[in-house]
Design a protein around this motif. Sequence first.
Motif, short mmCIF file in Angstrom:
data_model
loop_
_atom_site.label_atom_id
_atom_site.label_comp_id
_atom_site.label_asym_id
_atom_site.label_seq_id
_atom_site.Cartn_x
_atom_site.Cartn_y
_atom_site.Cartn_z
N GLN A 240 -0.01 10.51 2.61
CA GLN A 240 -0.86 10.21 1.61
C GLN A 240 -1.02 11.19 0.51
O GLN A 240 -1.26 10.34 -0.94
CB GLN A 240 -2.67 10.73 2.39
CG GLN A 240 -2.72 9.71 3.14
CD GLN A 240 -2.51 7.94 3.15
OE1 GLN A 240 -3.09 8.06 1.77
NE2 GLN A 240 -2.25 7.60 4.10
N TRP A 279 0.59 -3.64 -0.77
CA TRP A 279 -0.62 -3.42 -0.51
C TRP A 279 -0.53 -3.39 0.97
O TRP A 279 -1.38 -2.46 1.12
CB TRP A 279 -0.83 -4.64 -1.64
CG TRP A 279 -2.54 -4.53 -1.10
CD1 TRP A 279 -3.24 -4.14 -1.94
CD2 TRP A 279 -3.33 -5.15 -0.14
NE1 TRP A 279 -4.63 -4.20 -1.59
CE2 TRP A 279 -4.67 -4.78 -0.21
CE3 TRP A 279 -2.93 -4.59 0.83
CZ2 TRP A 279 -5.76 -5.05 -0.17
CZ3 TRP A 279 -4.11 -5.68 1.70
CH2 TRP A 279 -5.49 -5.74 0.87
N THR A 282 0.09 0.02 1.45
CA THR A 282 0.05 1.65 2.07
C THR A 282 -2.04 1.15 1.94
O THR A 282 -2.71 1.85 1.46
CB THR A 282 -0.41 1.31 0.18
OG1 THR A 282 -0.68 0.59 -0.55
CG2 THR A 282 1.28 1.54 -0.05
N ARG A 283 -2.66 0.19 2.76
CA ARG A 283 -3.58 -0.34 2.81
C ARG A 283 -3.78 -0.36 4.48
O ARG A 283 -3.51 -0.55 4.87
CB ARG A 283 -4.35 -1.37 2.07
CG ARG A 283 -4.93 -1.29 0.31
CD ARG A 283 -3.97 -0.93 -0.48
NE ARG A 283 -4.49 -1.28 -2.23
CZ ARG A 283 -3.84 -0.24 -2.56
NH1 ARG A 283 -1.98 -0.78 -2.84
NH2 ARG A 283 -3.96 -0.35 -3.83
N ALA A 285 -4.98 -2.41 6.19
CA ALA A 285 -5.64 -3.60 6.14
C ALA A 285 -5.53 -4.67 7.89
O ALA A 285 -4.02 -4.66 8.19
CB ALA A 285 -5.18 -4.43 5.32
N CYS A 311 -3.86 -5.94 -7.60
CA CYS A 311 -4.21 -5.15 -6.37
C CYS A 311 -6.08 -4.84 -6.32
O CYS A 311 -6.91 -4.37 -5.76
CB CYS A 311 -3.06 -3.48 -6.73
SG CYS A 311 -1.95 -3.81 -6.04
N ASP A 315 -8.22 -5.09 -3.69
CA ASP A 315 -9.47 -3.90 -3.01
C ASP A 315 -10.06 -4.06 -2.57
O ASP A 315 -11.53 -3.78 -1.89
CB ASP A 315 -8.69 -2.66 -3.90
CG ASP A 315 -7.34 -2.15 -3.57
OD1 ASP A 315 -6.69 -2.22 -2.55
OD2 ASP A 315 -6.99 -1.20 -4.46
N LEU A 318 -10.89 -6.37 0.29
CA LEU A 318 -10.81 -5.36 1.39
C LEU A 318 -11.86 -4.66 1.70
O LEU A 318 -12.28 -4.15 2.66
CB LEU A 318 -9.01 -4.84 1.56
CG LEU A 318 -8.87 -3.67 2.61
CD1 LEU A 318 -8.64 -4.43 4.09
CD2 LEU A 318 -8.37 -2.91 2.34
N GLU A 319 -12.37 -4.19 0.67
CA GLU A 319 -14.04 -2.92 0.73
C GLU A 319 -14.95 -4.32 1.71
O GLU A 319 -16.03 -3.61 2.77
CB GLU A 319 -14.29 -2.61 0.37
CG GLU A 319 -15.44 -1.38 0.05
CD GLU A 319 -15.51 -0.42 -1.00
OE1 GLU A 319 -16.63 -0.20 -1.43
OE2 GLU A 319 -14.60 -0.89 -2.19
#
Length: 418
Positions: A240, A279, A282-283, A285, A311, A315, A318-319
């Motif tokens: 991170q 993506w 790093t997420r 998901a 992205c 994002d 995804l939120e």
Amino acid sequence: MQILIQLRWIAVLGQVATISVVHFGFGISLPLEYMLGVLGCLVAFNITSHLRIRIRREITNAEIFVALLIDVAMLTTQLYLSGGASNPFVFLYLLQVILAAVLLESWTTWTMVGITAACFAGLAMFGQPLALPLAHDQGLASPYLQGMLICFGLNAALLVSFITRISKNLRARDNRLADLRQRAAEEEHIVRMGLLASGAAHELGTPLATLAVILGDWGHMKAFTSDPELRQELDEMQAQVLRCKSIVSGILLSAGEARGEAPVETTVRNFLDDLVVEWRTTRPANTLLYDNRFGQDMRIVSDSALKQMICNVLDNALEASPRWVRIDATRDGQDLIIDVTDDGPGFPTEMLDRLGKPYQSSKGRPGSGLGLFLVVNVARTLGGSVAARNRPQGGAVVTLTLPLAAVALETEEDVDGD
């Protein structure tokens, strides 16, 4: 000038009709050869004016003034040949004055008033009246009153048409200026954000480097090497921190720029495939569905701003919908269409009406709403657009429309997919 040309064609048709009715219908003798000669000159001048605006679009005040003067000269000649000041169509001078008041500068407008008044006086002094029955007891049977009625209707119709057209043009200009002012304000806002982001990135560089050193030292300590669970958490922390450093480097690379400063040659399919892979890694998901139906591939130039724009939309999706996000890529003519779909609560109606405005968000956090604001402005800079809608079954769809010409390496040449 285009409106004057249109009005002049109407005047030509009106004069032909009026001369025909008066000469052949009422039996009033008119010097047809001279009046038709004047009409021929008016037609020739109108054709010349049309060719003039096709060669160069910019029109000066002097050119419009000269055009109106020629119209007045043609009208004066026709009136002189058909009764002088006693011709009921003499009130068409008012139309010329009103056109001048709308189109010309102040001094040329008053000059036009003086010229038309002088022409009226000259017709009264030198014109030869026609043998028209002027008795008002005939009512509309009097040719003179019929001419006045036609003149009034013609003046009224042309003025309504002209003023309506001018008002529409002025409203369109005002709307365009308002959009430009809004865009300038938004771009100024983006510049300020870029400066703040750049400054924050510089400030964050030192503590992130310190954290990286400390985590590296912890990795050699027995307490972490002997405990697999702690070692796994330490590895996650290091990953991170590396991600944060990468984000900071990206900010320093492209802060304040509509497009990044490190363009990369790629293709549409490779760009989207790599973006989705990065993506996903790093997420957190759980599920990202990806469907690339772009068709025949083509070479493009990608940069950090283009990638970050997509992205940001992912994002946000995804939120709103942590368990399910979908991205579809298609081609519509010369446009790349990217649809990002989520299964969240959707957009409030007031947000759909103000999509892309800064600080418009349903998250209720200070500073939220900047993601879509930046997305809309980057897309607009590329000549594209952003649209959003709610799905009937729940969730929302954000559609990015990007012209391929704005990112194409070779605008017309496509390449086969790998």
